[in-house]
Design a protein around this motif. Sequence first.
Motif, PDB file in Angstrom:
ATOM      1  N   VAL A   1       0.802  -1.236   0.000  1.00 47.00           N
ATOM      2  CA  VAL A   1       0.000   0.000   0.000  1.00 47.00           C
ATOM      3  C   VAL A   1       0.831   1.281   0.000  1.00 47.00           C
ATOM      4  N   MET A   2       2.136   1.185  -0.198  1.00 46.49           N
ATOM      5  CA  MET A   2       2.979   2.381  -0.108  1.00 46.49           C
ATOM      6  C   MET A   2       2.543   3.505  -1.053  1.00 46.49           C
ATOM      7  N   PRO A   3       2.232   3.229  -2.332  1.00 48.71           N
ATOM      8  CA  PRO A   3       1.799   4.327  -3.201  1.00 48.71           C
ATOM      9  C   PRO A   3       0.545   5.038  -2.679  1.00 48.71           C
ATOM     10  N   ILE A   4      -0.368   4.281  -2.085  1.00 50.35           N
ATOM     11  CA  ILE A   4      -1.576   4.890  -1.509  1.00 50.35           C
ATOM     12  C   ILE A   4      -1.201   5.757  -0.321  1.00 50.35           C
ATOM     13  N   ASP A   5      -0.239   5.307   0.481  1.00 51.12           N
ATOM     14  CA  ASP A   5       0.197   6.082   1.639  1.00 51.12           C
ATOM     15  C   ASP A   5       0.881   7.370   1.210  1.00 51.12           C
ATOM     16  N   VAL A   6       1.670   7.312   0.134  1.00 53.98           N
ATOM     17  CA  VAL A   6       2.300   8.518  -0.409  1.00 53.98           C
ATOM     18  C   VAL A   6       1.222   9.515  -0.832  1.00 53.98           C
ATOM     19  N   ALA A   7       0.196   9.021  -1.527  1.00 57.21           N
ATOM     20  CA  ALA A   7      -0.906   9.883  -1.960  1.00 57.21           C
ATOM     21  C   ALA A   7      -1.612  10.496  -0.758  1.00 57.21           C
ATOM     22  N   LYS A   8      -1.834   9.706   0.287  1.00 56.16           N
ATOM     23  CA  LYS A   8      -2.493  10.200   1.496  1.00 56.16           C
ATOM     24  C   LYS A   8      -1.706  11.343   2.129  1.00 56.16           C
ATOM     25  N   THR A   9      -0.381  11.157   2.235  1.00 55.44           N
ATOM     26  CA  THR A   9       0.456  12.187   2.842  1.00 55.44           C
ATOM     27  C   THR A   9       0.424  13.477   2.018  1.00 55.44           C
ATOM     28  N   ILE A  10       0.491  13.349   0.703  1.00 55.28           N
ATOM     29  CA  ILE A  10       0.462  14.535  -0.170  1.00 55.28           C
ATOM     30  C   ILE A  10      -0.876  15.258  -0.055  1.00 55.28           C
ATOM     31  N   ILE A  11      -1.963  14.500  -0.037  1.00 55.04           N
ATOM     32  CA  ILE A  11      -3.300  15.094   0.099  1.00 55.04           C
ATOM     33  C   ILE A  11      -3.416  15.854   1.414  1.00 55.04           C
ATOM     34  N   GLN A  12      -2.881  15.274   2.482  1.00 55.63           N
ATOM     35  CA  GLN A  12      -3.012  15.881   3.802  1.00 55.63           C
ATOM     36  C   GLN A  12      -2.097  17.084   3.997  1.00 55.63           C
ATOM     37  N   THR A  13      -0.996  17.138   3.263  1.00 59.91           N
ATOM     38  CA  THR A  13      -0.039  18.239   3.454  1.00 59.91           C
ATOM     39  C   THR A  13      -0.108  19.284   2.351  1.00 59.91           C
ATOM     40  N   ALA A  14      -0.986  19.109   1.376  1.00 59.38           N
ATOM     41  CA  ALA A  14      -1.073  20.052   0.260  1.00 59.38           C
ATOM     42  C   ALA A  14      -1.487  21.435   0.757  1.00 59.38           C
ATOM     43  N   PRO A  15      -0.736  22.495   0.406  1.00 58.45           N
ATOM     44  CA  PRO A  15      -1.087  23.854   0.858  1.00 58.45           C
ATOM     45  C   PRO A  15      -2.370  24.363   0.217  1.00 58.45           C
TER      46      PRO A  15
ATOM     47  N   VAL B   1       2.319  11.897  -9.160  1.00 60.73           N
ATOM     48  CA  VAL B   1       3.626  11.585  -8.574  1.00 60.73           C
ATOM     49  C   VAL B   1       4.448  10.735  -9.527  1.00 60.73           C
ATOM     50  N   TYR B   2       3.803   9.762 -10.170  1.00 61.16           N
ATOM     51  CA  TYR B   2       4.507   8.872 -11.101  1.00 61.16           C
ATOM     52  C   TYR B   2       5.050   9.654 -12.297  1.00 61.16           C
ATOM     53  N   ARG B   3       4.240  10.593 -12.823  1.00 61.03           N
ATOM     54  CA  ARG B   3       4.694  11.394 -13.962  1.00 61.03           C
ATOM     55  C   ARG B   3       5.850  12.308 -13.571  1.00 61.03           C
ATOM     56  N   LYS B   4       5.844  12.783 -12.338  1.00 59.02           N
ATOM     57  CA  LYS B   4       6.862  13.733 -11.894  1.00 59.02           C
ATOM     58  C   LYS B   4       8.121  13.044 -11.381  1.00 59.02           C
ATOM     59  N   SER B   5       7.953  11.935 -10.636  1.00 57.70           N
ATOM     60  CA  SER B   5       9.101  11.318  -9.964  1.00 57.70           C
ATOM     61  C   SER B   5       9.295   9.848 -10.280  1.00 57.70           C
ATOM     62  N   GLY B   6       8.418   9.282 -11.127  1.00 56.07           N
ATOM     63  CA  GLY B   6       8.559   7.878 -11.484  1.00 56.07           C
ATOM     64  C   GLY B   6       8.150   6.942 -10.358  1.00 56.07           C
ATOM     65  N   LEU B   7       8.494   5.675 -10.529  1.00 57.54           N
ATOM     66  CA  LEU B   7       8.129   4.657  -9.537  1.00 57.54           C
ATOM     67  C   LEU B   7       8.783   4.937  -8.192  1.00 57.54           C
ATOM     68  N   ARG B   8       9.981   5.508  -8.237  1.00 53.24           N
ATOM     69  CA  ARG B   8      10.669   5.827  -6.986  1.00 53.24           C
ATOM     70  C   ARG B   8       9.860   6.819  -6.156  1.00 53.24           C
ATOM     71  N   GLY B   9       9.233   7.768  -6.821  1.00 54.52           N
ATOM     72  CA  GLY B   9       8.409   8.735  -6.108  1.00 54.52           C
ATOM     73  C   GLY B   9       7.209   8.084  -5.441  1.00 54.52           C
ATOM     74  N   CYS B  10       6.629   7.082  -6.121  1.00 55.04           N
ATOM     75  CA  CYS B  10       5.468   6.380  -5.559  1.00 55.04           C
ATOM     76  C   CYS B  10       5.828   5.571  -4.323  1.00 55.04           C
ATOM     77  N   TYR B  11       7.110   5.272  -4.193  1.00 55.84           N
ATOM     78  CA  TYR B  11       7.576   4.510  -3.034  1.00 55.84           C
ATOM     79  C   TYR B  11       8.520   5.341  -2.167  1.00 55.84           C
ATOM     80  N   ALA B  12       8.329   6.667  -2.185  1.00 55.08           N
ATOM     81  CA  ALA B  12       9.138   7.554  -1.351  1.00 55.08           C
ATOM     82  C   ALA B  12       8.938   7.199   0.120  1.00 55.08           C
ATOM     83  N   GLY B  13      10.029   7.075   0.853  1.00 62.35           N
ATOM     84  CA  GLY B  13       9.944   6.735   2.266  1.00 62.35           C
ATOM     85  C   GLY B  13       9.859   5.249   2.534  1.00 62.35           C
TER      86      GLY B  13
END
Length: 272
Positions: free
Chosen positions: A200-214, A229-241
């Motif tokens: 579920v890491m990609p979903i967790d990344v999305a959750k964090t971005i949604i919650q911290t978006a200014p 995130v995938y378009r901007k940072s690739g698969l690595r971005g989807c698994y950040a952290g």
Amino acid sequence: MGTGEAAKEYVAGFAAGLAMVITGHPFDTIKVKLQAHNTTTNQKVYKNALHCASRILIDEGIRGLYRGASSSFIGMSIESSVFFGTYSLMKSFFQGTNVDGQPQLQVILPSAGCSGALISGILCPTELVKVRGIFRGGVATLMREAIGNSVFFGSYEFSRYWMHLHMDSIPGIEKNRILNDIGIGIVSGGFSGIAFWTAVMPIDVAKTIIQTAPDMNSSRNPFQVISLVYRKSGLRGCYAGLGPTLARAFPANAAAIVTWEYTAKLLDIRRE
């Protein structure tokens, strides 16, 4: 399962939550910082998890790694109580009188899914104490918990059953039953925690971005956020952290499972 037995399950889950926060909170702090700062800009704020941890220690000291821990102790303990208690109750309900010790997906998946869906309502506001807003990212949290907990309990039940099955066939194993049970709890709990976050890491990344978006009007659709995130940072971005998350997952979940199982034994909870 009677009322008294059910209450004991929730107490055992509460104890497991305390063990998980003590063991895993510093890793979670690093994960949130990596997700919040390394996916929204083209330039990385932190080189890796070790760089992030060192920056926190230099700027804030050890207290920085436990920032938000007070709310986590409350939230995680309540979450864990509901998480394990509800899973045990639902498992007993779906299992009925058919108790032979062998894990059954038709019992595990709905039990874990119900438990995960229920605790998402607790997790969303308590996790946001560390970031911002209330119930932002609720859909992503629900998805993460329902899917992740199905993977978690499926991995836990089957790995635990397999290890007990093979270890019970070893002559003289009863002499070290307590140590063997602890070892099985550590391996099954740690492995299941890793399986949860890998799924579920990609979903967790999305959750964090949604919650911290200014921007309060930014997308709250987790699939759209993952795609961005995938378009901007690739698969690595989807698994950040992922690194600190997996580093946290094994010891934290191992501690939780061992605490849960042995608190259950101390409370004389009857299990297969």
